[in-house]
Design an enzyme around this catalytic site. Structure first.
Site, mmCIF file in Angstrom:
data_model
loop_
_atom_site.group_PDB
_atom_site.id
_atom_site.type_symbol
_atom_site.label_atom_id
_atom_site.label_comp_id
_atom_site.label_asym_id
_atom_site.label_seq_id
_atom_site.Cartn_x
_atom_site.Cartn_y
_atom_site.Cartn_z
ATOM 1 N N ASP A 72 0.805 -1.116 -0.059
ATOM 2 C CA ASP A 72 -0.002 -0.030 0.031
ATOM 3 C C ASP A 72 0.882 1.173 -0.154
ATOM 4 O O ASP A 72 2.036 0.913 0.408
ATOM 5 C CB ASP A 72 -0.969 -0.081 1.171
ATOM 6 C CG ASP A 72 -1.545 1.228 1.431
ATOM 7 O OD1 ASP A 72 -2.399 1.513 0.565
ATOM 8 O OD2 ASP A 72 -1.449 2.007 2.498
ATOM 9 N N ASP B 163 -0.169 5.195 0.636
ATOM 10 C CA ASP B 163 -0.456 6.204 1.876
ATOM 11 C C ASP B 163 -0.412 5.470 3.270
ATOM 12 O O ASP B 163 -1.263 4.614 3.522
ATOM 13 C CB ASP B 163 -1.928 6.728 1.511
ATOM 14 C CG ASP B 163 -1.671 7.747 0.677
ATOM 15 O OD1 ASP B 163 -1.133 8.712 0.670
ATOM 16 O OD2 ASP B 163 -2.485 7.474 -0.602
ATOM 17 N N ASP C 234 -1.427 -0.614 6.142
ATOM 18 C CA ASP C 234 -1.602 0.082 7.491
ATOM 19 C C ASP C 234 -2.883 0.144 7.713
ATOM 20 O O ASP C 234 -3.232 0.967 9.006
ATOM 21 C CB ASP C 234 -0.848 1.348 7.109
ATOM 22 C CG ASP C 234 -1.484 2.743 6.508
ATOM 23 O OD1 ASP C 234 -1.960 2.054 5.260
ATOM 24 O OD2 ASP C 234 -1.880 3.390 6.935
#
Length: 215
Positions: free
Chosen positions: A9, A11, A166
């Protein structure tokens, strides 16, 4: 089966952009005399719906606000906050190790290519990746489409790849696509539920990549 590829991922995972974006939105709300409830942020974090959701909430809390006029100001403020941001600690070591091991590398992000690619270049890590899949070309997380596209681009099966995320939405997407998922929460997401993840690390520096790979 040996691990053949890693999918990250963007961001909040490769770089903690989410902290800057949240601070920016909090400031927008404060300037209009209202508070941004964190539960509203957590409901959309890791998806493609953050900006429209935030503007919709602001319009609900502040009737008559011109959200269109705020868009360029909000984006400019975020970019200022991100000017000095680097990759999360340990990320570059993970990417270096992956290349040494001959692993395929991809980014799977719900954000647009216009957001992700310039940041990868600015962070100095764009050259590590064989493919960058973004939410303007694929269904955003928690849909698995981005991860399925990443696997296709890398030419490997889900059982041979590890995802790094995250947010719970991101973990849901990775698991739905069949990947092993390592959650590496940041300061904004560390309090969320990562029960779906196969492994949860407090930071990339907590465990070297070699310890996660199956050979």
């Amino acid at each position: 089966m040996p691990t053949r590829a890693l999918v990250f991922d963007f961001d909040g995972t490769l770089a903690d952009t989410e902290s800057a974006v949240l601070r920016s939105w909090q400031q927008v709300f404060e300037e209009h005399g209202v508070e941004l409830p964190l539960e509203a942020w957590y409901a959309v974090i890791g998806t493609q719906h953050t900006t429209p959701a935030m503007f919709a909430l602001l319009a609900e809390r502040v009737p008559g606000v011109d959200t269109e006029a705020l868009r360029p100001k909000t984006r400019a403020h975020v970019l200022r906050l991100l000017e000095d941001l680097g990759p999360r600690e340990g990320v570059r070591e993970y990417l270096e190790t992956a290349k040494e091991q001959g692993l395929g590398l991809a980014v799977a992000s719900s954000s647009s290519g216009a957001w992700v690619n310039p940041h990868l270049e600015r962070l100095g890590i764009a050259g590590y990746f064989d493919a960058v899949l973004t939410g303007d070309r694929h269904k955003a997380k928690p849909d698995p489409d981005l991860y399925l596209a990443a696997l296709d681009a890398l030419g490997c099966e889900a059982r041979d790849a590890i995802a790094f995320e995250d947010t719970p939405h991101g973990v849901t997407a990775a698991k739905a696509a069949g990947l092993t998922c390592v959650a590496v929460p940041n300061a904004i997401t560390e309090s969320l539920d990562f029960g779906q993840a196969d492994i949860v690390l407090p930071a990339f520096t907590a465990k070297p990549l070699e310890a996660l790979l199956t050979h």
